[in-house]
Design an enzyme around this catalytic site. Structure first.
Site, short mmCIF file in Angstrom:
data_model
loop_
_atom_site.label_atom_id
_atom_site.label_comp_id
_atom_site.label_asym_id
_atom_site.label_seq_id
_atom_site.Cartn_x
_atom_site.Cartn_y
_atom_site.Cartn_z
N ASP A 49 -0.75 -5.95 2.23
CA ASP A 49 -0.37 -4.93 3.18
C ASP A 49 -1.07 -5.27 4.40
O ASP A 49 -2.24 -5.57 4.50
CB ASP A 49 -0.87 -3.51 2.74
N CYS A 57 13.40 3.37 1.84
CA CYS A 57 13.87 4.63 1.52
C CYS A 57 14.31 5.15 2.73
O CYS A 57 14.01 6.54 3.03
CB CYS A 57 12.29 5.46 1.22
N GLY A 62 0.22 1.38 -3.39
CA GLY A 62 0.12 0.47 -4.61
C GLY A 62 0.92 1.30 -5.78
O GLY A 62 0.74 0.74 -6.86
N ALA A 80 0.95 -1.46 0.01
CA ALA A 80 -0.06 0.08 -0.26
C ALA A 80 0.86 1.17 0.00
O ALA A 80 1.78 1.25 0.76
CB ALA A 80 -1.10 0.02 1.26
N LYS A 139 4.23 0.64 -6.47
CA LYS A 139 4.91 -0.59 -7.13
C LYS A 139 3.94 -1.64 -7.53
O LYS A 139 4.35 -2.19 -8.97
CB LYS A 139 5.87 -0.79 -6.10
C1 LIG Z 1 7.36 1.72 2.11
S1 LIG Z 1 5.61 1.51 2.42
C2 LIG Z 1 5.14 0.52 0.97
C3 LIG Z 1 4.89 1.61 -0.29
C4 LIG Z 1 4.26 0.57 -1.49
N1 LIG Z 1 5.15 -0.37 -1.96
C5 LIG Z 1 4.20 1.56 -2.75
O1 LIG Z 1 5.15 1.37 -3.52
O2 LIG Z 1 3.12 2.17 -2.94
C6 LIG Z 1 5.62 0.11 3.44
C7 LIG Z 1 4.22 -0.55 3.92
O3 LIG Z 1 4.59 -1.68 4.65
C8 LIG Z 1 3.41 -1.90 5.27
N2 LIG Z 1 3.60 -3.00 6.66
C9 LIG Z 1 4.11 -2.47 7.74
N3 LIG Z 1 4.11 -3.49 8.60
C10 LIG Z 1 3.93 -4.86 7.72
C11 LIG Z 1 3.84 -5.95 7.86
N4 LIG Z 1 4.46 -6.67 8.95
N5 LIG Z 1 3.50 -6.76 6.87
C12 LIG Z 1 3.18 -6.40 5.59
N6 LIG Z 1 3.05 -4.75 5.45
C13 LIG Z 1 3.55 -4.22 6.51
C14 LIG Z 1 2.76 -0.72 5.96
O4 LIG Z 1 1.34 -0.61 5.99
C15 LIG Z 1 3.22 0.29 4.51
O5 LIG Z 1 2.00 0.16 3.58
#
Ligand SMILES: C[S@@+](CC[C@H](N)C(=O)[O-])C[C@H]1O[C@@H](n2cnc3c(N)ncnc32)[C@H](O)[C@@H]1O
Length: 289
Positions: A125, A219, A105, A103, A107
């Site tokens: 997510d 990041c 989304g 999330a 990527k």
């Molecule tokens: C860097 S962001 C992702 C951005 C996304 N890949 C994009 O490009 O739009 C990291 C995500 O990891 C999720 N997250 C945190 N802990 C998590 C877990 N244990 N399992 C899965 N997702 C997790 C967060 O809710 C957050 O949306």
């Protein structure tokens, strides 16, 4: 941030770029746009094209989300550096891929576009709240091969195996202008995240097919959430680290930082700083099973 001076190739350029607002990045969505995309974009904004990814453009506006082209899904607002992990992952039409932390989304929709909407992208997510934005973005961009799931990544069932997995990990976001504005994170926070990141990668190893690819990205700048995670993954799993080759400007991952050693193999990974692509920080590592 001064503790990171030894890591940065050009400290003055880094500081200058971090202190100034960069151009905004957008990624063209070929699923919704046609050959006249650049002509239409040019009528709206001044833009320049990325040197390494033909779909990425830098636009001269603070609000790229406020345009008809965006609402129609012809582009996705995404920093130039954020487009790198999926470019390195290189998902192919017809494959089954997993975006473990997906999330909102950015990527996952980039994967669907690269795969020409053929195959399957499971966008997972942990955050139900953030999944709402993911659903909206998947719909807007016409990414019809994306299915959503809402697990803690560490608990994803292991009955399905994937060709490729992206672990775009939850991180301290030191290199994200909007989240932390280039402030260094507390060391304790990074140590806790590093453990979670290692656990997500160990789960990804179980979910990927033999010969499959896993890409890890964050990041943030601290090696605790980058090279340290990668060195633990090499030590504690059967995954092989692969050398990343990219035309995007970058420096290589570091073999040590302060009193920690990560090993020479870290030069296979890449770090992108704000002055490289006029956007946020990204760290990327690629593994093969
Ligand atoms: C860097 S962001 C992702 C951005 C996304 N890949 C994009 O490009 O739009 C990291 C995500 O990891 C999720 N997250 C945190 N802990 C998590 C877990 N244990 N399992 C899965 N997702 C997790 C967060 O809710 C957050 O949306």
């Amino acid at each position: 941030m001064d503790r990171y001076k030894p890591l940065i190739d050009d400290w003055n350029a880094f500081k200058e770029q971090a202190d100034n607002h960069p151009l905004q990045g957008i990624r063209r969505n070929p699923l919704k746009s046609k050959d006249d995309f650049e002509e239409k974009l040019g009528q709206k904004f001044d833009y320049e094209k990325s040197s390494w990814n033909e779909n990425v453009h830098r636009v001269s506006t603070e609000t790229p989300g406020k345009s008809m082209l965006h609402w129609r899904g012809e582009y996705y607002v995404q920093e130039e550096s954020a487009a790198l992990p999926v470019t390195i992952m290189d998902p192919q039409p017809g494959e089954k891929v997993l975006d473990m932390c997906a999330a909102p989304g950015g990527k996952a929709t980039q994967m669907a576009a690269r795969m020409n909407n053929e195959g399957l992208v499971v966008a997972n997510d942990e955050s139900a709240q953030r999944m709402k934005s993911l659903h909206a973005n998947v719909y807007r961009t016409g990414s019809k091969i994306v299915s959503a799931s809402n697990y803690d990544g560490r608990n994803i069932p292991e009955d399905e195996k994937f060709d490729r997995i992206l672990v775009d990990a939850p991180c301290s976001g030191e290199g994200d202008r909007y989240y932390r504005n280039f402030e260094a994170a507390d060391k304790g926070e990074s140590v806790g995240l590093s453990r979670l990141q290692q656990d997500l990668m160990k789960k990804a190893e179980k979910l990927v097919k033999e010969g499959g690819v896993i890409v890890y990205s964050t990041c943030t700048i601290t090696p605790t959430e980058n090279e340290k995670v990668v060195s633990k993954v090499i030590e504690e799993t059967d995954l092989e680290l692969e050398k990343i080759e990219t035309d995007a400007e970058h420096v290589r991952g570091v073999s040590s930082f302060e009193d920690e050693e990560f090993g020479a193999k870290m030069s296979k990974t890449v770090r992108v700083y704000p002055h490289h692509l006029n956007s946020g920080v990204i760290y990327v590592a690629k593994f093969k099973k």
